[in-house]
Design a protein around this motif. Structure first.
Motif, PDB file in Angstrom:
ATOM      1  N   ALA A 170       0.820  -1.216   0.000  1.00  0.00           N
ATOM      2  CA  ALA A 170       0.000   0.000   0.000  1.00  0.00           C
ATOM      3  C   ALA A 170       0.853   1.265   0.000  1.00  0.00           C
ATOM      4  CB  ALA A 170      -0.941  -0.013   1.193  1.00  0.00           C
ATOM      5  N   LYS A 171       1.935   1.263   0.759  1.00  0.00           N
ATOM      6  CA  LYS A 171       2.786   2.466   0.816  1.00  0.00           C
ATOM      7  C   LYS A 171       3.426   2.750  -0.545  1.00  0.00           C
ATOM      8  CE  LYS A 171       2.723   3.913   5.136  1.00  0.00           C
ATOM      9  NZ  LYS A 171       3.639   4.608   5.975  1.00  0.00           N
ATOM     10  N   ALA A 172       3.899   1.708  -1.226  1.00  0.00           N
ATOM     11  CA  ALA A 172       4.496   1.894  -2.549  1.00  0.00           C
ATOM     12  C   ALA A 172       3.446   2.365  -3.550  1.00  0.00           C
ATOM     13  CB  ALA A 172       5.155   0.600  -3.026  1.00  0.00           C
ATOM     14  N   PHE A 173       2.235   1.806  -3.453  1.00  0.00           N
ATOM     15  CA  PHE A 173       1.151   2.218  -4.344  1.00  0.00           C
ATOM     16  C   PHE A 173       0.799   3.683  -4.104  1.00  0.00           C
ATOM     17  CE2 PHE A 173      -3.227   2.764  -5.669  1.00  0.00           C
ATOM     18  CZ  PHE A 173      -3.253   2.140  -6.903  1.00  0.00           C
ATOM     19  N   LEU A 174       0.704   4.066  -2.841  1.00  0.00           N
ATOM     20  CA  LEU A 174       0.412   5.457  -2.493  1.00  0.00           C
ATOM     21  C   LEU A 174       1.469   6.389  -3.097  1.00  0.00           C
ATOM     22  CD1 LEU A 174      -1.170   7.634  -0.915  1.00  0.00           C
ATOM     23  CD2 LEU A 174       0.267   7.062   1.062  1.00  0.00           C
ATOM     24  N   ALA A 175       2.737   6.039  -2.924  1.00  0.00           N
ATOM     25  CA  ALA A 175       3.818   6.869  -3.462  1.00  0.00           C
ATOM     26  C   ALA A 175       3.736   6.951  -4.987  1.00  0.00           C
ATOM     27  CB  ALA A 175       5.171   6.318  -3.021  1.00  0.00           C
ATOM     28  N   ALA A 176       3.466   5.826  -5.639  1.00  0.00           N
ATOM     29  CA  ALA A 176       3.402   5.795  -7.098  1.00  0.00           C
ATOM     30  C   ALA A 176       2.181   6.547  -7.633  1.00  0.00           C
ATOM     31  CB  ALA A 176       3.383   4.346  -7.587  1.00  0.00           C
ATOM     32  N   SER A 177       1.153   6.692  -6.808  1.00  0.00           N
ATOM     33  CA  SER A 177      -0.072   7.357  -7.262  1.00  0.00           C
ATOM     34  C   SER A 177       0.113   8.852  -7.476  1.00  0.00           C
ATOM     35  CB  SER A 177      -1.197   7.136  -6.245  1.00  0.00           C
ATOM     36  OG  SER A 177      -1.023   7.957  -5.099  1.00  0.00           O
ATOM     37  N   GLY A 178       1.018   9.442  -6.718  1.00  0.00           N
ATOM     38  CA  GLY A 178       1.173  10.893  -6.777  1.00  0.00           C
ATOM     39  C   GLY A 178       0.115  11.637  -5.976  1.00  0.00           C
ATOM     40  N   TRP A 179      -0.761  10.902  -5.282  1.00  0.00           N
ATOM     41  CA  TRP A 179      -1.825  11.531  -4.487  1.00  0.00           C
ATOM     42  C   TRP A 179      -1.225  12.295  -3.320  1.00  0.00           C
ATOM     43  CZ3 TRP A 179      -3.008  10.902   0.704  1.00  0.00           C
ATOM     44  CH2 TRP A 179      -4.239  11.421   1.133  1.00  0.00           C
ATOM     45  N   ARG A 180      -1.836  13.438  -3.030  1.00  0.00           N
ATOM     46  CA  ARG A 180      -1.519  14.178  -1.810  1.00  0.00           C
ATOM     47  C   ARG A 180      -2.805  14.813  -1.313  1.00  0.00           C
ATOM     48  NH1 ARG A 180      -0.094  17.070  -6.012  1.00  0.00           N
ATOM     49  NH2 ARG A 180      -0.568  19.229  -5.741  1.00  0.00           N
ATOM     50  N   PRO A 181      -2.933  14.926  -0.012  1.00  0.00           N
ATOM     51  CA  PRO A 181      -4.178  15.472   0.558  1.00  0.00           C
ATOM     52  C   PRO A 181      -4.541  16.825  -0.039  1.00  0.00           C
ATOM     53  CG  PRO A 181      -2.791  14.614   2.300  1.00  0.00           C
ATOM     54  CD  PRO A 181      -1.966  14.584   1.027  1.00  0.00           C
ATOM     55  N   GLY A 182      -5.796  16.945  -0.424  1.00  0.00           N
ATOM     56  CA  GLY A 182      -6.316  18.218  -0.923  1.00  0.00           C
ATOM     57  C   GLY A 182      -6.043  18.514  -2.377  1.00  0.00           C
ATOM     58  N   ALA A 183      -5.265  17.675  -3.045  1.00  0.00           N
ATOM     59  CA  ALA A 183      -4.973  17.921  -4.459  1.00  0.00           C
ATOM     60  C   ALA A 183      -6.231  17.633  -5.282  1.00  0.00           C
ATOM     61  CB  ALA A 183      -3.824  17.047  -4.939  1.00  0.00           C
ATOM     62  N   ALA A 184      -6.616  18.566  -6.086  1.00  0.00           N
ATOM     63  CA  ALA A 184      -7.804  18.392  -6.932  1.00  0.00           C
ATOM     64  C   ALA A 184      -7.500  17.382  -8.032  1.00  0.00           C
ATOM     65  CB  ALA A 184      -8.207  19.725  -7.546  1.00  0.00           C
ATOM     66  N   PRO A 185      -8.449  16.484  -8.319  1.00  0.00           N
ATOM     67  CA  PRO A 185      -8.228  15.554  -9.435  1.00  0.00           C
ATOM     68  C   PRO A 185      -8.163  16.318 -10.752  1.00  0.00           C
ATOM     69  CG  PRO A 185     -10.420  15.242  -8.477  1.00  0.00           C
ATOM     70  CD  PRO A 185      -9.731  16.304  -7.683  1.00  0.00           C
ATOM     71  N   ASP A 186      -7.338  15.836 -11.640  1.00  0.00           N
ATOM     72  CA  ASP A 186      -7.190  16.490 -12.954  1.00  0.00           C
ATOM     73  C   ASP A 186      -8.407  16.289 -13.802  1.00  0.00           C
ATOM     74  OD1 ASP A 186      -4.658  17.170 -12.146  1.00  0.00           O
ATOM     75  OD2 ASP A 186      -3.742  15.425 -13.090  1.00  0.00           O
TER      76      ASP A 186
END
Length: 163
Positions: free
Chosen positions: A147-163
């Motif tokens: 899960a941690k590697a997937f999270l890092a690879a996602s580029g997600w960060r709190p509050g970031a608006a989806p493209d």
């Protein structure tokens, strides 16, 4: 996992999930079927973290939306509207916790919850958006065990608006 089990009595009494009974049945069944395709190394282990469970559920929601046009838990969009950044900021420090009660498996008809499903869905969406090969991204989601590697690879960060 070799199949799915869905409590018909619970599904029939869960209008808050989605008021349209046909959509509710189809999308919950798809969501649960996605779980049967996910990596057993993660879905069948005890003591999962908030991040792990949120990704398992959020990936199921994301794939359900890809297949059917919307997620199984239709009430989540209205529940989070205008609070997206606040919810994600509260989620980030809880990712390693094993007490899941604030994030998942906590919905009732009187008090819809399961915000971890929504955050996991957002992380899955970020992963998919940032992937060059969308089919491979879905395959990666289903095989995800770190899960941690997937999270890092996602580029997600709190509050970031989806493209």
């Amino acid at each position: 996992m070799t199949g799915i089990q869905v409590g018909l009595e619970a599904l029939c009494a869960s209008d808050f999930i989605n008021p349209d009974m046909e959509d509710r049945f189809v999308r919950v069944l798809v969501h649960e079927y996605v779980h049967s395709q996910q990596a057993a190394a993660l879905t069948e282990r005890e003591g999962l973290t908030v991040l792990e469970v949120s990704l398992v559920e959020g990936i199921a929601e994301f794939v359900t939306e890809l297949v059917s046009g919307d997620g199984a838990y239709a009430y989540l969009d209205a529940l989070v509207a205008g609070r997206e950044a606040e919810i994600e900021a509260a989620f980030a420090p809880d990712v390693d916790k094993t007490d899941l009660s604030a994030w998942v498996y906590n919905s009732t008809p009187e008090r819809p919850g399961d915000l971890g499903y929504w955050v996991g869905y957002r992380i899955a969406g970020a992963y998919h958006r940032n992937a060059a090969d969308k089919r491979q991204a879905v395959a990666d989601m289903l095989r995800m065990t770190d899960a941690k590697a997937f999270l890092a690879a996602s580029g997600w960060r709190p509050g970031a608006a989806p493209d």
